[in-house]
Design a protein around this motif. Sequence first.
Motif, PDB file in Angstrom:
ATOM      1  N   LEU A  26       0.809  -1.251  -0.002  1.00  0.00           N
ATOM      2  CA  LEU A  26       0.025   0.169  -0.298  1.00  0.00           C
ATOM      3  C   LEU A  26       0.810   1.279  -0.093  1.00  0.00           C
ATOM      4  CD1 LEU A  26      -2.772  -1.142   2.214  1.00  0.00           C
ATOM      5  CD2 LEU A  26      -2.524  -1.582   0.100  1.00  0.00           C
ATOM      6  N   ASP A  68       6.673   2.600   6.724  1.00  0.00           N
ATOM      7  CA  ASP A  68       6.826   1.173   6.678  1.00  0.00           C
ATOM      8  C   ASP A  68       6.997   0.682   8.093  1.00  0.00           C
ATOM      9  OD1 ASP A  68       7.908  -1.391   6.369  1.00  0.00           O
ATOM     10  OD2 ASP A  68       8.259  -1.101   4.353  1.00  0.00           O
ATOM     11  N   ILE A  69       6.083   0.087   8.642  1.00  0.00           N
ATOM     12  CA  ILE A  69       6.144  -0.301   9.914  1.00  0.00           C
ATOM     13  C   ILE A  69       7.181  -1.547  10.118  1.00  0.00           C
ATOM     14  CG2 ILE A  69       4.450  -1.480  11.668  1.00  0.00           C
ATOM     15  CD1 ILE A  69       2.180   0.041  10.254  1.00  0.00           C
ATOM     16  N   ALA A  70       6.936  -2.566   9.171  1.00  0.00           N
ATOM     17  CA  ALA A  70       7.843  -3.469   9.269  1.00  0.00           C
ATOM     18  C   ALA A  70       9.289  -3.311   9.395  1.00  0.00           C
ATOM     19  CB  ALA A  70       7.672  -4.635   8.286  1.00  0.00           C
ATOM     20  N   TYR A 108      -6.113   4.785   0.773  1.00  0.00           N
ATOM     21  CA  TYR A 108      -5.870   5.211   1.935  1.00  0.00           C
ATOM     22  C   TYR A 108      -4.625   6.231   2.046  1.00  0.00           C
ATOM     23  CZ  TYR A 108      -8.057   0.810   3.664  1.00  0.00           C
ATOM     24  OH  TYR A 108      -8.910  -0.135   3.946  1.00  0.00           O
ATOM     25  N   GLU A 115       0.342  12.768   6.217  1.00  0.00           N
ATOM     26  CA  GLU A 115       1.364  13.893   6.412  1.00  0.00           C
ATOM     27  C   GLU A 115       2.011  14.404   5.106  1.00  0.00           C
ATOM     28  OE1 GLU A 115       3.302  11.455   9.506  1.00  0.00           O
ATOM     29  OE2 GLU A 115       3.341  13.213  10.765  1.00  0.00           O
ATOM     30  N   PRO A 134      -3.229   6.816  12.386  1.00  0.00           N
ATOM     31  CA  PRO A 134      -3.301   5.598  13.270  1.00  0.00           C
ATOM     32  C   PRO A 134      -2.088   5.345  14.237  1.00  0.00           C
ATOM     33  CG  PRO A 134      -3.138   4.789  10.956  1.00  0.00           C
ATOM     34  CD  PRO A 134      -2.682   6.265  11.150  1.00  0.00           C
ATOM     35  N   GLY A 143       4.922  11.946  13.601  1.00  0.00           N
ATOM     36  CA  GLY A 143       6.099  12.733  13.614  1.00  0.00           C
ATOM     37  C   GLY A 143       6.733  13.070  12.492  1.00  0.00           C
TER      38      GLY A 143
END
Length: 261
Positions: A26, A68-70, A108, A115, A134, A143
Motif C-alpha cells: 500500500l 513502513d511499519i515492518a 488510504y 502527512e 493511526p 512525527g
Amino acid sequence: MGFKYIQYQKEPNSIGILTVNRPNVLNALNWDTLGELKVFLEDILPGEEVKALIVTGAGEKAFVAGADIAQMNEMKERDFQDYVDTAHRVYELIENSSCPSIAAINGYALGGGCELALACDIRIASEKARLGFPEVKLGIFPGWGGTQRVTRVLGLGKTKELVFTGEMIDANEALRIGLVEKVVPHEETMSVARDLAGAIAKRGPIAVRMAKTAINAGSEMDLQKALLLEKTLVSLCFDSEDRIEGMNAFLEKREPAFTGR
Ligand code: CO8
C-alpha cells in the motif's frame, strides 16, 4: 531515471506526475523510498520546469499507507533518527518547492501518507479514500510534521481528536473538516487532478510561485510582517514581463503567453 520505488513522468503541458510505487504494501514509505523521493525533489524536479506536480500512489487501494511499519520495527535508535530526518526533509522539499503540488489521494492516506498529502499544496480525494493518523495504535504519534501541519489546517481540537483516537475518516468527512479540498468519483481522481494542474500551469508561473511563498511564509508571521512580505512579492511580480503580458493579453482579448520572466 533508475528509481525502484517511485515513478516520475512529465506530461506535455508541463505537468509532472510523481507516483509512490510499492502497491504490494500500500505504498508504505520505507527508507529507500524516502531516499528516492529526496533525490528526485532535490536534484531532478528543479531542472524539470514543471508548472504543477501531482503526487499519487500506485495501485487501486492506496495513496500512501504511512511509514513502513515492518522496517521501522527493526530500526535502531540512530537509524530511526535518520529515517525521521529524511522524511522531514522530503516533506519540506515538497512544501517549499516553487512548483505547486497536488495530492491525488486515490485510497488510504494514513499516518506518514496523510502527512505527505498535507505537505502538498492542494488535496483531491477519491470518494474511496480513507484518511487518518493511526500512529497512536502503534505506540508512536504523527512525527513527520503531522502534529504541526494538521493543526495548521484543522485547528487544535479536530487535530487532537484525529491524532488521539487514531480513527480513520472517509473522504466526505475529510472534505467537511477541510482536510481535503475536493472529493471526486474514484476513477476520476487523476483526471480531476490533471485538470487542476493544467489550470495552474496556464497561469503566470512567477505569480503562482510568489503567491505560494506569500501564503506559506505569511501564515507563519504576524499580520503586519506578512502584509509587508505580500507587498514586497507582489511588487516583484509587477516588475515581471509576465505581468505586462498578462495585462496586455486581457486588454487585447487574447490568451496570455507567459514566459516565466
Ligand atoms: N507498513 C508496512 N506494510 C504495510 C503498511 C505499512 N504502513 N500498510 C499496509 N502494509 C502491508 C500489509 O502488511 C500487507 O502486507 P502483506 O500482504 O504482506 O500482509 C499489505 O500492505 C496489504 O495490507 P492489508 O492486507 O493490511 O490491507 P487491508 O485492506 O486489509 O488493510 C489498511 C488496509 C487498513 C490500510 C491496513 O493495511 C493498515 O492498517 N495499514 C497500516 C496503516 C498505518 O498504521 N499507517 C501508519 C504507519 S506509522 C506512520 O506512518 C508514522 C509516520 C511518522 C513516523 C514518525 C516517527 C515516529
